[in-house]
Design a protein around this motif. Sequence first.
Motif, PDB file in Angstrom:
ATOM      1  N   SER A  35       0.818  -1.200   0.000  1.00  0.00           N
ATOM      2  CA  SER A  35       0.000   0.000   0.000  1.00  0.00           C
ATOM      3  C   SER A  35       0.855   1.254   0.000  1.00  0.00           C
ATOM      4  O   SER A  35       0.363   2.342  -0.283  1.00  0.00           O
ATOM      5  N   LYS A 134      -9.312  -7.143  14.620  1.00  0.00           N
ATOM      6  CA  LYS A 134      -8.307  -7.226  13.556  1.00  0.00           C
ATOM      7  C   LYS A 134      -7.534  -8.539  13.579  1.00  0.00           C
ATOM      8  O   LYS A 134      -6.846  -8.867  12.620  1.00  0.00           O
ATOM      9  N   ASP A 138      -9.792  -8.156   8.301  1.00  0.00           N
ATOM     10  CA  ASP A 138      -9.201  -6.881   7.891  1.00  0.00           C
ATOM     11  C   ASP A 138     -10.269  -5.793   7.987  1.00  0.00           C
ATOM     12  O   ASP A 138     -11.468  -6.071   7.876  1.00  0.00           O
ATOM     13  N   SER A 140     -11.062  -1.666   6.464  1.00  0.00           N
ATOM     14  CA  SER A 140     -10.654  -0.487   5.711  1.00  0.00           C
ATOM     15  C   SER A 140     -10.358   0.617   6.720  1.00  0.00           C
ATOM     16  O   SER A 140     -10.550   0.447   7.925  1.00  0.00           O
ATOM     17  N   SER A 141      -9.904   1.756   6.249  1.00  0.00           N
ATOM     18  CA  SER A 141      -9.830   2.918   7.123  1.00  0.00           C
ATOM     19  C   SER A 141     -11.259   3.317   7.490  1.00  0.00           C
ATOM     20  O   SER A 141     -12.228   2.902   6.847  1.00  0.00           O
ATOM     21  N   TYR A 143     -14.833   4.940   7.946  1.00  0.00           N
ATOM     22  CA  TYR A 143     -15.729   5.754   7.112  1.00  0.00           C
ATOM     23  C   TYR A 143     -16.681   6.611   7.952  1.00  0.00           C
ATOM     24  O   TYR A 143     -17.399   7.447   7.418  1.00  0.00           O
ATOM     25  N   GLY A 250     -15.576   0.676  10.273  1.00  0.00           N
ATOM     26  CA  GLY A 250     -14.776   0.331   9.110  1.00  0.00           C
ATOM     27  C   GLY A 250     -15.443  -0.758   8.296  1.00  0.00           C
ATOM     28  O   GLY A 250     -16.272  -1.522   8.809  1.00  0.00           O
ATOM     29  N   THR A 260      -8.125  -5.237   0.528  1.00  0.00           N
ATOM     30  CA  THR A 260      -8.055  -4.281   1.638  1.00  0.00           C
ATOM     31  C   THR A 260      -7.359  -2.972   1.257  1.00  0.00           C
ATOM     32  O   THR A 260      -7.901  -1.888   1.530  1.00  0.00           O
ATOM     33  N   THR A 264      -9.474   0.539   1.180  1.00  0.00           N
ATOM     34  CA  THR A 264      -8.987   1.627   2.039  1.00  0.00           C
ATOM     35  C   THR A 264      -8.677   2.875   1.226  1.00  0.00           C
ATOM     36  O   THR A 264      -9.024   4.000   1.621  1.00  0.00           O
ATOM     37  N   LYS A 265      -8.045   2.686   0.099  1.00  0.00           N
ATOM     38  CA  LYS A 265      -7.739   3.817  -0.782  1.00  0.00           C
ATOM     39  C   LYS A 265      -9.021   4.524  -1.224  1.00  0.00           C
ATOM     40  O   LYS A 265      -9.080   5.759  -1.268  1.00  0.00           O
ATOM     41  N   ASP A 268     -10.444   6.485   1.794  1.00  0.00           N
ATOM     42  CA  ASP A 268      -9.614   7.671   2.028  1.00  0.00           C
ATOM     43  C   ASP A 268      -9.906   8.768   1.009  1.00  0.00           C
ATOM     44  O   ASP A 268      -9.977   9.954   1.353  1.00  0.00           O
TER      45      ASP A 268
END
Length: 294
Positions: A35, A134, A138, A140-141, A143, A250, A260, A264-265, A268
């Motif tokens: 990442s 976790k 997994d 994500s960041s 939200y 998340g 993942t 996440t991207k 973000d």
Amino acid sequence: MHLAQRTLRRTASAATVALLAVAVGCAPQPEDKASAKASGTTGEACAKGALGTRTSGKLTIATDEPAYEPWFKDDKPANGKGFESAVTYAVAKQLGYGKSDVVWQTVPFNKAFAPGVKTFDFDINQVSISAERKKAVDFSSGYYDVRQAVIALKGSKAAKAKSIADLKGVKLGAQVGTTSLNYIDDVVKPTQQPAAYAKNDQAKSALKNGQVDAIVVDLPTAFYITAAEVTDAKIVGQFENTGGTPEQFGLVLDKGSALTPCVTKAVDALRQDGTLASIEKQWLSEAVDAPVLK
């Protein structure tokens, strides 16, 4: 994969340099470096055609049933209405999937983050990110930055609480496996054992029937419950986020999922361009008015 930096002696021969370059290129690289790679490789890996989704050309999303407001509207996750439905389709769009490419399935709340292979690409169901969870899945960041709130019947002793200390002597309840129940145990620390329920519906029934004095849920859900489901109840207040990092919801993915970094991207990007804030304003705008319990 991200290539580890190597220091080559200036005196090395051209052949030695070439051999070293081949060795570096073939060596297994740490997965968590992927990442951090510049957008070229990451962008290509996250392109729609390159995503290893469960069904080619489709994005399989899971949530619980019933799908509560204000997270979803009319118990229909696929209609794009409600905060989490809108977030899902915004993430899908970032990943290159149209609304018709999104497939929904039902997965119970606790099962979403339990150990084991998942049947979905990601789950969206107000699941708070935690170190313990976790270990099995997994995330994500985040939200959504969330707070917990207390609901009590109007006119009750619990409804008059102005502080955390005022809640210590009342019977509290919450859904099992949630941060709401953790807040009761870790923040309120009541003198009575809290009641734990499999679903929020059961907690709400217990409140209506007088089996508990108050229940703890996330703040947006508290607004909906008091407005549409238990109209003789009120929001007593909200808790401050504990620690330096706010509690966040998340997206849940299979442990070690190749999706993942891409998901996440996407999250973000939606936070950075203001999309998440806009969706939150549309669907959760009232969630700023509850007093803070200290």
